[in-house]
Enzyme design. Structure first.
Site, PDB file in Angstrom:
ATOM      1  N   LYS A 131      46.301 141.768  17.506  1.00  0.00           N
ATOM      2  CA  LYS A 131      47.006 142.987  17.114  1.00  0.00           C
ATOM      3  C   LYS A 131      47.003 143.990  18.282  1.00  0.00           C
ATOM      4  O   LYS A 131      47.511 143.677  19.327  1.00  0.00           O
ATOM      5  CB  LYS A 131      46.362 143.555  15.846  1.00  0.00           C
ATOM      6  CG  LYS A 131      46.059 142.484  14.779  1.00  0.00           C
ATOM      7  CD  LYS A 131      47.289 141.791  14.253  1.00  0.00           C
ATOM      8  CE  LYS A 131      46.990 140.541  13.425  1.00  0.00           C
ATOM      9  NZ  LYS A 131      46.048 140.674  12.345  1.00  0.00           N
ATOM     10  N   ARG A 137      32.537 126.113  26.873  1.00  0.00           N
ATOM     11  CA  ARG A 137      32.381 126.548  25.474  1.00  0.00           C
ATOM     12  C   ARG A 137      31.292 127.614  25.398  1.00  0.00           C
ATOM     13  O   ARG A 137      31.339 128.525  24.592  1.00  0.00           O
ATOM     14  CB  ARG A 137      32.068 125.376  24.540  1.00  0.00           C
ATOM     15  CG  ARG A 137      31.837 125.837  23.111  1.00  0.00           C
ATOM     16  CD  ARG A 137      31.957 124.796  22.006  1.00  0.00           C
ATOM     17  NE  ARG A 137      31.806 123.437  22.406  1.00  0.00           N
ATOM     18  CZ  ARG A 137      30.645 122.790  22.565  1.00  0.00           C
ATOM     19  NH1 ARG A 137      29.494 123.416  22.361  1.00  0.00           N
ATOM     20  NH2 ARG A 137      30.615 121.537  22.940  1.00  0.00           N
ATOM     21  N   ASP A 149      35.637 145.619   9.986  1.00  0.00           N
ATOM     22  CA  ASP A 149      36.873 145.090  10.554  1.00  0.00           C
ATOM     23  C   ASP A 149      37.700 146.297  10.974  1.00  0.00           C
ATOM     24  O   ASP A 149      38.318 146.976  10.167  1.00  0.00           O
ATOM     25  CB  ASP A 149      37.614 144.230   9.528  1.00  0.00           C
ATOM     26  CG  ASP A 149      38.838 143.539  10.136  1.00  0.00           C
ATOM     27  OD1 ASP A 149      39.317 144.014  11.182  1.00  0.00           O
ATOM     28  OD2 ASP A 149      39.307 142.545   9.553  1.00  0.00           O
TER      29      ASP A 149
HETATM   30  C1  PLP Z   1      45.190 139.818  11.627  1.00  0.00           C
HETATM   31  C2  PLP Z   1      43.940 140.262  11.027  1.00  0.00           C
HETATM   32  C3  PLP Z   1      42.860 139.386  10.884  1.00  0.00           C
HETATM   33  C4  PLP Z   1      42.935 137.937  11.290  1.00  0.00           C
HETATM   34  O1  PLP Z   1      43.160 137.778  12.657  1.00  0.00           O
HETATM   35  P1  PLP Z   1      43.935 136.540  13.306  1.00  0.00           P
HETATM   36  O2  PLP Z   1      43.873 136.851  14.748  1.00  0.00           O
HETATM   37  O3  PLP Z   1      45.307 136.496  12.740  1.00  0.00           O
HETATM   38  O4  PLP Z   1      43.163 135.313  12.935  1.00  0.00           O
HETATM   39  C5  PLP Z   1      41.698 139.893  10.325  1.00  0.00           C
HETATM   40  N1  PLP Z   1      41.616 141.180   9.906  1.00  0.00           N
HETATM   41  C6  PLP Z   1      42.643 142.035  10.023  1.00  0.00           C
HETATM   42  C7  PLP Z   1      42.484 143.430   9.551  1.00  0.00           C
HETATM   43  C8  PLP Z   1      43.837 141.607  10.582  1.00  0.00           C
HETATM   44  O5  PLP Z   1      44.858 142.459  10.684  1.00  0.00           O
END
Ligand code: PLP
Length: 386
Positions: A204, A54, A179
């Site tokens: 992604k 962890r 983000d």
């Molecule tokens: C998909 C996404 C998230 C969340 O990510 P997960 O891996 O699905 O938990 C957060 N911010 C953006 C811009 C995303 O496209």
């Protein structure tokens, strides 16, 4: 070979080599997967190596080093999902703190902020248009502790000016988290613009093949990194070794994939401009304005609104074949999404519409298939609703 050998190399070389000097003693070229929970100690309390997975695991560390290097940071921490990584940032706050976030936010972030952080942990949120720097300044309160900036935003692909937001934030010791999931480190590097933390959903583009869920935070401030790491260890939302390995493998082709995603997306935009049924296109730079944040290219995501009722919009997204009707984005395969009933359905309709996410909005994650097949698929879908 050590990581230092790759320090001053170009993005493409870093993506393939950084962090990935194997620790298996077998001279393997790629990083092995270490499926172990615990590590042998030479004496009780031996601090020299790995202890418990962890806290850290060699495969995860390889990935973390690679992402840190690609973002121009010094530290990165890989989480079990993008949202777990978002929580890793929110865990830096205290009850009573205030956050300014962009208003067309990833739906899952909105759900966490409004349905969990606000009611259960007394964190306050104000949402502003990503493009409106003044709105960030106006939204700042005495208890503002964090800017949560998604750029490009989801699903409207609005761009925030990271540098300008950082300037406002620094006047009051506000942490700036970006983000950068839609951009990837290949298209923009927020740390270089003064942001404190970069977040990615690695589910992604970084993973890139729609086969792994993961998240990551990168930073370069030692104290901040220590706190983020402590919080991650204390809460436990770490990325497993197999998932870490999958993302590592994805990273090696990130630049090649992104170039093709961007090229195909721009061709899709050029095509959409010629379609009568298309009312509005959302795409970085489509308004003719230069891209902020030293963005290299506009990215692989395209959103657009069509002149049609809800039923017709549904028919459109159900008639594509190359574009698979599915949530998520950033994989090699093209995906089509209807935000109002899919990715952003958890946001109340009135709030959604106030933020510009209408029922006629369609979001494309343009893949790296043949552009001829991609365009033909869209043409057929428009013909199906004509
Ligand atoms: C998909 C996404 C998230 C969340 O990510 P997960 O891996 O699905 O938990 C957060 N911010 C953006 C811009 C995303 O496209």
């Amino acid at each position: 070979m050590t990581d230092d050998d790759f320090k001053n190399k170009k993005f493409e070389t870093i993506a393939i080599h950084s962090g990935q000097v194997p620790e298996d003693g077998a001279q393997s070229v790629t990083t092995p997967i270490f499926p172990t929970t615990t590590f042998r100690e030479d004496f009780p309390g031996d601090p020299s190596g790995y202890v418990y997975a962890r806290w850290s695991n060699p495969t995860r560390v390889a990935l973390e080093k690679a992402v840190a290097a690609l973002e121009g940071g010094t530290h990165a921490y890989a989480f079990s999902s993008g949202l777990a990584a978002v929580q890793g940032v929110l865990n830096l706050l205290k009850s009573g703190d205030h956050v300014v976030a962009v208003n067309d936010l990833y739906g899952g972030c909105h759900r966490m902020f409004e349905q969990l952080m606000k009611p259960h942990f007394n964190i306050e949120f104000t949402y502003v248009d990503a493009r409106d720097t003044e709105a960030f300044e106006k939204a700042v309160k005495k208890n503002t502790k964090l800017f949560w900036i998604e750029t490009p935003s989801n699903p409207l692909l609005h761009l925030a000016d990271i540098k300008a937001a950082v300037e406002i934030a620094k006047k009051q010791n506000i942490l700036v988290a970006v983000d950068s999931t839609f951009a990837t480190p290949y298209l923009q590097q927020p740390l270089a613009l003064g942001a404190d933390i970069v977040h990615h959903s690695m589910s992604k583009y970084l993973g890139g093949h729609c086969d792994v869920i993961g998240g990551v935070l990168a930073m370069k401030d030692e104290k901040l990194a220590e706190q983020v790491r402590f919080n991650q260890y204390a809460v436990g939302g770490i990325l497993g070794p197999f998932e870490s390995w999958l993302v590592l493998r994805g990273l090696k082709t990130l630049h090649v994939r992104m170039d093709r995603h961007c090229q195909n997306a721009s061709a899709v935009v050029d095509y959409l401009k010629t379609v009568d049924a298309v009312e509005k296109i959302h795409f970085p730079g489509v308004d003719g304005k230069p891209l902020p944040n030293d963005m290299k290219l506009p990215g692989g995501m395209v959103s657009f609104e069509i002149k049609a009722d809800f039923e017709t919009v549904k028919r459109f997204v159900m008639s594509t074949k190359v574009f698979v009707l599915a949530e998520s984005l950033g994989g090699v395969e093209s995906l089509v999404n209807h935000p109002a009933s899919m990715t952003h359905a958890s946001i109340p309709k009135d709030v959604r519409e106030a933020h510009g996410i209408s029922d006629c909005l369609i979001r494309l994650s343009v893949g790296i298939e043949s552009i001829d097949d991609i365009l033909e698929d869209l043409k057929a879908a428009f013909a199906a609703i004509a």
